[in-house]
Design a protein around this motif. Structure first.
Motif, PDB file in Angstrom:
ATOM      1  N   CYS A 183      -6.133   1.621 -15.516  1.00 29.23           N
ATOM      2  CA  CYS A 183      -5.401   0.607 -15.805  1.00 29.23           C
ATOM      3  C   CYS A 183      -5.416   0.310 -13.841  1.00 29.23           C
ATOM      4  CB  CYS A 183      -3.466   1.217 -15.126  1.00 29.23           C
ATOM      5  SG  CYS A 183      -3.370   1.622 -17.112  1.00 29.23           S
ATOM      6  N   ARG A 184      -5.589  -1.146 -13.477  1.00 32.53           N
ATOM      7  CA  ARG A 184      -6.186  -1.818 -12.477  1.00 32.53           C
ATOM      8  C   ARG A 184      -4.582  -2.343 -11.367  1.00 32.53           C
ATOM      9  NH1 ARG A 184      -9.738  -2.633 -14.787  1.00 32.53           N
ATOM     10  NH2 ARG A 184     -10.162  -5.570 -13.863  1.00 32.53           N
ATOM     11  N   PHE A 185      -3.746  -1.980 -10.123  1.00 31.01           N
ATOM     12  CA  PHE A 185      -2.750  -2.331 -10.024  1.00 31.01           C
ATOM     13  C   PHE A 185      -3.706  -2.738  -8.152  1.00 31.01           C
ATOM     14  CE2 PHE A 185      -0.992   1.251 -12.811  1.00 31.01           C
ATOM     15  CZ  PHE A 185       0.483   0.837 -12.480  1.00 31.01           C
ATOM     16  N   CYS A 186      -3.276  -3.955  -8.437  1.00 29.04           N
ATOM     17  CA  CYS A 186      -4.279  -4.821  -7.307  1.00 29.04           C
ATOM     18  C   CYS A 186      -3.459  -5.760  -6.275  1.00 29.04           C
ATOM     19  CB  CYS A 186      -5.296  -5.625  -8.277  1.00 29.04           C
ATOM     20  SG  CYS A 186      -6.613  -5.589  -8.540  1.00 29.04           S
ATOM     21  N   LEU A 187      -3.204  -5.445  -5.502  1.00 26.67           N
ATOM     22  CA  LEU A 187      -2.442  -6.354  -4.227  1.00 26.67           C
ATOM     23  C   LEU A 187      -3.700  -7.145  -3.666  1.00 26.67           C
ATOM     24  CD1 LEU A 187       0.396  -3.826  -3.167  1.00 26.67           C
ATOM     25  CD2 LEU A 187       0.739  -5.545  -4.762  1.00 26.67           C
TER      26      LEU A 187
ATOM     27  N   SER B 234      -9.117  -2.097   1.990  1.00 26.46           N
ATOM     28  CA  SER B 234      -9.398  -2.860   2.889  1.00 26.46           C
ATOM     29  C   SER B 234      -8.142  -3.690   3.576  1.00 26.46           C
ATOM     30  CB  SER B 234     -10.361  -3.937   2.743  1.00 26.46           C
ATOM     31  OG  SER B 234      -9.688  -4.810   1.823  1.00 26.46           O
ATOM     32  N   ALA B 235      -8.381  -4.439   4.860  1.00 26.29           N
ATOM     33  CA  ALA B 235      -7.200  -5.331   5.492  1.00 26.29           C
ATOM     34  C   ALA B 235      -6.794  -6.071   4.514  1.00 26.29           C
ATOM     35  CB  ALA B 235      -8.161  -5.886   6.161  1.00 26.29           C
ATOM     36  N   ILE B 236      -7.664  -7.063   3.413  1.00 26.72           N
ATOM     37  CA  ILE B 236      -6.855  -8.083   2.708  1.00 26.72           C
ATOM     38  C   ILE B 236      -6.881  -7.560   1.383  1.00 26.72           C
ATOM     39  CG2 ILE B 236      -8.294  -9.381   3.984  1.00 26.72           C
ATOM     40  CD1 ILE B 236     -10.344  -9.901   1.960  1.00 26.72           C
ATOM     41  N   GLU B 237      -7.011  -6.510   1.114  1.00 30.38           N
ATOM     42  CA  GLU B 237      -6.854  -6.188  -0.798  1.00 30.38           C
ATOM     43  C   GLU B 237      -6.895  -4.094  -1.032  1.00 30.38           C
ATOM     44  OE1 GLU B 237      -9.284  -6.297  -5.238  1.00 30.38           O
ATOM     45  OE2 GLU B 237     -10.860  -6.649  -3.063  1.00 30.38           O
ATOM     46  N   TYR B 238      -5.803  -4.344  -1.733  1.00 28.88           N
ATOM     47  CA  TYR B 238      -5.926  -3.331  -1.764  1.00 28.88           C
ATOM     48  C   TYR B 238      -4.972  -2.157  -3.808  1.00 28.88           C
ATOM     49  CZ  TYR B 238      -2.742   1.877  -1.949  1.00 28.88           C
ATOM     50  OH  TYR B 238      -2.867   2.777  -1.958  1.00 28.88           O
ATOM     51  N   GLU B 239      -6.360  -1.177  -3.898  1.00 31.83           N
ATOM     52  CA  GLU B 239      -6.563  -0.854  -5.590  1.00 31.83           C
ATOM     53  C   GLU B 239      -6.492   0.303  -5.606  1.00 31.83           C
ATOM     54  OE1 GLU B 239      -9.444  -1.181  -9.011  1.00 31.83           O
ATOM     55  OE2 GLU B 239      -9.717  -3.473  -7.379  1.00 31.83           O
ATOM     56  N   VAL B 240      -5.300   0.861  -7.113  1.00 32.76           N
ATOM     57  CA  VAL B 240      -4.802   1.464  -7.209  1.00 32.76           C
ATOM     58  C   VAL B 240      -5.756   1.350  -8.830  1.00 32.76           C
ATOM     59  CG1 VAL B 240      -3.274   3.433  -7.472  1.00 32.76           C
ATOM     60  CG2 VAL B 240      -3.372   2.894  -5.481  1.00 32.76           C
ATOM     61  N   GLN B 241      -6.275   2.889  -9.202  1.00 30.93           N
ATOM     62  CA  GLN B 241      -6.556   2.251 -10.580  1.00 30.93           C
ATOM     63  C   GLN B 241      -5.732   4.054 -11.458  1.00 30.93           C
ATOM     64  OE1 GLN B 241     -11.229   2.416 -11.056  1.00 30.93           O
ATOM     65  NE2 GLN B 241     -10.965   0.618 -10.122  1.00 30.93           N
ATOM     66  N   VAL B 242      -5.628   3.393 -12.162  1.00 29.16           N
ATOM     67  CA  VAL B 242      -4.913   4.974 -13.247  1.00 29.16           C
ATOM     68  C   VAL B 242      -6.233   5.204 -13.983  1.00 29.16           C
ATOM     69  CG1 VAL B 242      -2.838   5.488 -14.789  1.00 29.16           C
ATOM     70  CG2 VAL B 242      -2.944   4.543 -12.735  1.00 29.16           C
ATOM     71  N   HIS B 243      -6.087   6.173 -14.134  1.00 28.38           N
ATOM     72  CA  HIS B 243      -7.554   6.586 -15.578  1.00 28.38           C
ATOM     73  C   HIS B 243      -6.640   7.354 -17.033  1.00 28.38           C
ATOM     74  CE1 HIS B 243     -10.972   5.266 -13.425  1.00 28.38           C
ATOM     75  NE2 HIS B 243     -10.465   5.249 -12.448  1.00 28.38           N
TER      76      HIS B 243
ATOM     77  N   LYS C 135       0.916  -1.394  -0.248  1.00 28.31           N
ATOM     78  CA  LYS C 135      -0.174   0.046  -0.392  1.00 28.31           C
ATOM     79  C   LYS C 135       1.103   1.204   0.017  1.00 28.31           C
ATOM     80  CE  LYS C 135      -4.027  -1.977   2.194  1.00 28.31           C
ATOM     81  NZ  LYS C 135      -4.792  -1.957   4.058  1.00 28.31           N
ATOM     82  N   ARG C 136       2.317   0.775   0.500  1.00 29.20           N
ATOM     83  CA  ARG C 136       2.874   2.022   1.045  1.00 29.20           C
ATOM     84  C   ARG C 136       3.092   2.388  -0.235  1.00 29.20           C
ATOM     85  NH1 ARG C 136       3.630   0.528   5.504  1.00 29.20           N
ATOM     86  NH2 ARG C 136       5.393  -0.875   5.210  1.00 29.20           N
ATOM     87  N   ILE C 137       3.297   1.169  -1.105  1.00 28.35           N
ATOM     88  CA  ILE C 137       4.640   1.585  -2.652  1.00 28.35           C
ATOM     89  C   ILE C 137       3.708   2.380  -3.264  1.00 28.35           C
ATOM     90  CG2 ILE C 137       4.971   0.130  -5.247  1.00 28.35           C
ATOM     91  CD1 ILE C 137       6.086  -1.693  -3.051  1.00 28.35           C
ATOM     92  N   GLY C 138       2.084   1.855  -3.308  1.00 28.03           N
ATOM     93  CA  GLY C 138       0.760   2.203  -4.292  1.00 28.03           C
ATOM     94  C   GLY C 138       0.908   3.554  -4.133  1.00 28.03           C
ATOM     95  N   THR C 139       1.017   4.056  -2.963  1.00 31.47           N
ATOM     96  CA  THR C 139       0.547   5.424  -2.612  1.00 31.47           C
ATOM     97  C   THR C 139       1.795   6.417  -2.730  1.00 31.47           C
ATOM     98  OG1 THR C 139      -0.846   4.842  -0.212  1.00 31.47           O
ATOM     99  CG2 THR C 139      -0.109   7.151  -0.115  1.00 31.47           C
ATOM    100  N   HIS C 140       3.295   6.895  -2.803  1.00 26.35           N
ATOM    101  CA  HIS C 140       4.143   6.913  -3.002  1.00 26.35           C
ATOM    102  C   HIS C 140       3.741   7.274  -4.340  1.00 26.35           C
ATOM    103  CE1 HIS C 140       5.941   7.074   0.785  1.00 26.35           C
ATOM    104  NE2 HIS C 140       6.345   6.285   0.596  1.00 26.35           N
ATOM    105  N   LEU C 141       3.400   6.508  -5.513  1.00 27.66           N
ATOM    106  CA  LEU C 141       3.460   6.740  -7.290  1.00 27.66           C
ATOM    107  C   LEU C 141       2.225   7.569  -6.839  1.00 27.66           C
ATOM    108  CD1 LEU C 141       2.636   2.601  -7.926  1.00 27.66           C
ATOM    109  CD2 LEU C 141       4.387   3.792  -8.625  1.00 27.66           C
ATOM    110  N   ILE C 142       1.031   7.545  -6.235  1.00 24.48           N
ATOM    111  CA  ILE C 142      -0.185   8.715  -7.160  1.00 24.48           C
ATOM    112  C   ILE C 142       0.832  10.095  -6.146  1.00 24.48           C
ATOM    113  CG2 ILE C 142      -1.665   9.430  -5.669  1.00 24.48           C
ATOM    114  CD1 ILE C 142      -2.266   6.943  -4.839  1.00 24.48           C
ATOM    115  N   LYS C 143       1.787  10.207  -5.763  1.00 25.00           N
ATOM    116  CA  LYS C 143       1.890  11.345  -4.910  1.00 25.00           C
ATOM    117  C   LYS C 143       3.212  11.667  -6.244  1.00 25.00           C
ATOM    118  CE  LYS C 143       0.986  11.296  -0.227  1.00 25.00           C
ATOM    119  NZ  LYS C 143       2.357  10.404   1.247  1.00 25.00           N
ATOM    120  N   ASP C 144       3.596  10.700  -6.411  1.00 24.84           N
ATOM    121  CA  ASP C 144       5.009  10.793  -6.875  1.00 24.84           C
ATOM    122  C   ASP C 144       4.704  11.087  -8.364  1.00 24.84           C
ATOM    123  OD1 ASP C 144       6.985  10.594  -4.562  1.00 24.84           O
ATOM    124  OD2 ASP C 144       7.239   8.811  -5.568  1.00 24.84           O
ATOM    125  N   PHE C 145       4.064  10.646  -9.520  1.00 22.92           N
ATOM    126  CA  PHE C 145       3.743  10.922 -10.712  1.00 22.92           C
ATOM    127  C   PHE C 145       2.860  11.905 -10.531  1.00 22.92           C
ATOM    128  CE2 PHE C 145       4.519   6.249 -11.319  1.00 22.92           C
ATOM    129  CZ  PHE C 145       5.245   6.294 -12.064  1.00 22.92           C
TER     130      PHE C 145
END
Length: 141
Positions: free
Chosen positions: A126-130, A64-73, A42-52
């Motif tokens: 693009c959906r980055f899912c963990l 959530s406690a079991i899933e994390y998804e970042v979407q790029v539109h 999740k920290r990697i995804g959060t940094h992607l959002i901030k850095d780009f």
């Protein structure tokens, strides 16, 4: 030595000018010692959002406690290569995105990564899912 060829099983050489360890080693180090592998992802995804920044339209779709998804539109690379009539080159940058999350290929992490959809292929996002896995063997991509 200087004349010794680099074997595929050897770690990549350290850049002699900067003496920095390649970034993926640092990611592996962080993941290895992280108690919560999903939280580290999740920290990697959060940094992607901030850095780009403004070249991308990204949002967290699931957290959530079991899933994390970042979407790029909206993606700078898709827009740039489309404008230059070289859309086929966009997939190179998609491959870089996948390589960032390759650290989750280690089965012990019990976290699975998928990159679903691709703006470069005409999808809406693009959906980055963990997602955490019930058993470590499911973590393989």
């Amino acid at each position: 030595g200087a004349g010794t060829p680099h074997r595929a099983t050897d770690p990549p050489p350290i850049d002699s000018e900067t003496q920095k360890v390649p970034a993926h080693y640092m990611q592996r180090f962080v993941m290895y010692f992280s108690r919560d592998k999903l939280a580290a992802g999740k920290r990697i995804g959060t940094h992607l959002i901030k850095d780009f920044g403004d070249g991308f339209d990204m949002s967290v779709a699931t957290d959530s406690a079991i899933e994390y998804e970042v979407q790029v539109h909206r993606c700078f690379y898709v827009d740039f290569f489309r404008a230059e009539n070289a859309e086929h080159l966009t997939h190179l940058f998609c491959a870089l995105d996948r390589s960032l999350f390759n650290i989750f290929r280690t089965v012990d992490y019990k976290v699975r990564f998928t990159l679903e959809g691709a703006l470069a292929s005409g999808d809406s996002a693009c959906r980055f899912c963990l997602k955490t896995c019930a058993k470590s063997g499911e973590a393989l991509l």
